[in-house]
Design an enzyme around this catalytic site. Structure first.
Site, PDB file in Angstrom:
ATOM      1  N   SER A  75       0.817  -1.221   0.000  1.00 22.16           N
ATOM      2  CA  SER A  75       0.000   0.000   0.000  1.00 22.16           C
ATOM      3  C   SER A  75       0.848   1.267   0.000  1.00 22.16           C
ATOM      4  CB  SER A  75      -0.910  -0.001   1.222  1.00 22.16           C
ATOM      5  OG  SER A  75      -1.642  -1.191   1.270  1.00 22.16           O
TER       6      SER A  75
HETATM    7  C1  LIG Z   1      -3.472  -3.970  -0.463  1.00 22.39           C
HETATM    8  S1  LIG Z   1      -2.952  -5.618  -0.211  1.00 22.39           S
HETATM    9  C2  LIG Z   1      -2.337  -5.590   1.446  1.00 22.39           C
HETATM   10  C3  LIG Z   1      -1.168  -4.661   1.638  1.00 22.39           C
HETATM   11  C4  LIG Z   1      -0.361  -4.951   2.873  1.00 22.39           C
HETATM   12  N1  LIG Z   1      -1.121  -4.800   4.104  1.00 22.39           N
HETATM   13  C5  LIG Z   1       0.907  -4.129   2.955  1.00 22.39           C
HETATM   14  O1  LIG Z   1       1.649  -4.350   3.908  1.00 22.39           O
HETATM   15  O2  LIG Z   1       1.185  -3.277   2.095  1.00 22.39           O
HETATM   16  C6  LIG Z   1      -4.480  -6.473   0.001  1.00 22.39           C
HETATM   17  C7  LIG Z   1      -4.320  -7.959   0.231  1.00 22.39           C
HETATM   18  O3  LIG Z   1      -5.585  -8.446   0.681  1.00 22.39           O
HETATM   19  C8  LIG Z   1      -5.645  -9.807   0.297  1.00 22.39           C
HETATM   20  N2  LIG Z   1      -7.017 -10.300   0.408  1.00 22.39           N
HETATM   21  C9  LIG Z   1      -8.065 -10.173  -0.450  1.00 22.39           C
HETATM   22  N3  LIG Z   1      -9.157 -10.784   0.045  1.00 22.39           N
HETATM   23  C10 LIG Z   1      -8.807 -11.318   1.236  1.00 22.39           C
HETATM   24  C11 LIG Z   1      -9.490 -12.075   2.220  1.00 22.39           C
HETATM   25  N4  LIG Z   1     -10.766 -12.426   2.077  1.00 22.39           N
HETATM   26  N5  LIG Z   1      -8.808 -12.444   3.327  1.00 22.39           N
HETATM   27  C12 LIG Z   1      -7.493 -12.116   3.487  1.00 22.39           C
HETATM   28  N6  LIG Z   1      -6.792 -11.411   2.582  1.00 22.39           N
HETATM   29  C13 LIG Z   1      -7.435 -10.998   1.480  1.00 22.39           C
HETATM   30  C14 LIG Z   1      -5.072  -9.819  -1.110  1.00 22.39           C
HETATM   31  O4  LIG Z   1      -4.610 -11.118  -1.451  1.00 22.39           O
HETATM   32  C15 LIG Z   1      -3.970  -8.765  -0.999  1.00 22.39           C
HETATM   33  O5  LIG Z   1      -2.708  -9.364  -0.826  1.00 22.39           O
END
Ligand SMILES: C[S@@+](CC[C@H](N)C(=O)[O-])C[C@H]1O[C@@H](n2cnc3c(N)ncnc32)[C@H](O)[C@@H]1O
Length: 400
Positions: A75
């Site tokens: 992010s």
């Molecule tokens: C924006 S990224 C996270 C960025 C991260 N927190 C960082 O340190 O920059 C969003 C993540 O949410 C995950 N995601 C999507 N749906 C999800 C779910 N139902 N449960 C857990 N993770 C999920 C995706 O695989 C993706 O890797």
């Protein structure tokens, strides 16, 4: 805690500069958040990214699905910082992150200190494998990485003092409320009627009360909590209107409605082109039946729409949407808001929308903004506009 042997002098300089920038613009206010930003080597969490981009205030895209849609990213630092400020993580806190990447988990591990803990959950095994490896490499081997659908939280390590969700959610699953300690806080990018706000909620008894919010954009939730929005075409593939799952099915206008004769009314309300209209759009969403969001369509197909997103309202055979024109006798950066409509109900829809634009201008434009509460389905609901999701009711209320 970071393994600074992996860090170069150049990375340290860039990191310090990014932190100074976030402090100077007021994004970071808490010195402990600033110290975490100065410490965690972001470049280790975005491999194959040049150092200057690793320390730019920008998102780094990590994975797309087969349709080319981004499904995982590291992010943008300013969004990460704003959400950490909202979360107010204290030393000793037990924290759950939903949506992994490694970077934010490492920052949170700095904030919890040695007596606290961080668990991060991601649905995608490729993301958890990468996060595990990168956290180890950066010296954060005590962050617990779990591969699971975050819809169900991570019950093994509950209860948590803080939950930070880093993926767009449409609902608050009961697991998130249940796994939060009474008085604990959850920060979640909640998508309601086409707009996403990172809302910090405190758990008060069995429900959640909002305490702060900020605008943001995240990739969408996959798994059990996915797919709450439906796009209905109203001009072939070019223009559609988007509804949330809980909205009336019969309100959908038919494809071709924009070809009906049009009408337009100007409101007299003038805004700066840069002024965010999120609260106006939410005001329209919570007062006008048939609210939806117009998407797509270039000049000629629809009238100019405010670039912040076009609020719309629809019946089965009519549609009206927010438009704008250069304001008379004002600087070029100011526009007057109006409403454009098509179909037999157009005039009625336009009048109701323009009335609400004027009410927003007089009563809500200068704040305070809306308050949100979340109650599990089955609870008695407080006064306000209720949005019924699969597991909870989101109540939006407007302070007088
Ligand atoms: C924006 S990224 C996270 C960025 C991260 N927190 C960082 O340190 O920059 C969003 C993540 O949410 C995950 N995601 C999507 N749906 C999800 C779910 N139902 N449960 C857990 N993770 C999920 C995706 O695989 C993706 O890797």
């Amino acid at each position: 805690m970071a393994a600074l042997g992996n860090d170069s002098a150049q990375a340290e300089l860039l990191r310090a500069a990014l932190t100074r920038h976030l402090v100077a613009e007021g994004t970071i206010r808490d010195e402990r958040v600033a110290a975490a930003f100065r410490t965690v080597p972001r470049h280790l969490f975005v491999p194959y990214t040049p150092l200057d981009l690793a320390y730019a205030d920008d998102v780094v895209l990590m994975k797309r699905n087969q349709a080319g849609v981004v499904i995982s990213s590291v992010s943008q630092p300013s969004i990460v910082a704003l959400m950490l400020e909202q979360a107010g993580i204290e030393p000793g806190d037990q924290v759950l992150e939903i949506g992994s990447g490694g970077y934010n988990a490492a920052l949170m591990r700095e904030l919890t200190g040695p007596k606290g803990s961080v668990t991060t959950v991601d649905i995608d095994p490729e993301v958890t494998a990468r996060a595990r490896a990168l956290l180890d490499q950066a010296g954060y081997d005590d962050v617990l990485v779990v591969q699971a659908d975050g819809e169900y939280g991570a019950p093994g390590q509950a209860p948590y003092d803080r939950i930070v969700v880093t993926v767009t959610a449409w609902d608050i699953p009961l697991a998130w409320i249940d796994q939060l300690r009474p008085g604990g806080r959850i920060v979640v990018p909640l998508r309601v009627r086409g707009q996403t706000r990172a809302i910090a909620f405190d758990r008060v008894h069995g429900h959640l009360d909002s305490r702060s919010m900020t605008w943001c954009g995240f990739v969408c939730m996959q798994g059990a909590g996915a797919n709450y929005e439906r796009l209905v075409p109203i001009s072939g593939d070019e223009v559609g209107v988007c509804f949330d799952e809980d909205q009336e099915v019969d309100a959908h206008p038919y494809d071709g409605v924009l070809e009906q004769p049009g009408e337009r009314v100007w409101s007299g309300v003038v805004v700066n082109r840069e002024e965010p209209l999120f609260d106006l759009n939410l005001r329209l969403a919570t007062t006008l039946p048939g609210y939806c969001v117009l998407s797509g369509g270039g000049p000629g197909v629809v009238a100019p729409t405010p670039h912040w997103g076009a609020a719309a309202v629809a019946t089965r055979d009519s549609v009206a949407y927010l438009t704008s024109r250069q304001a008379r006798s004002a600087l070029a950066s100011f526009v007057e808001l109006g409403c454009n409509g098509h179909g037999p109900d157009a005039r009625d829809l336009i009048d109701r929308m323009v009335d609400q634009v004027r009410i927003w201008d007089v009563h809500h434009r200068r704040g305070p903004g809306p308050a949100f509460q979340v109650h599990p389905v089955g609870d008695e609901l407080p006064p306000g506009f209720h949005i019924g999701r699969r597991h909870s009711y989101i109540t939006v209320s407007w302070p007088e």
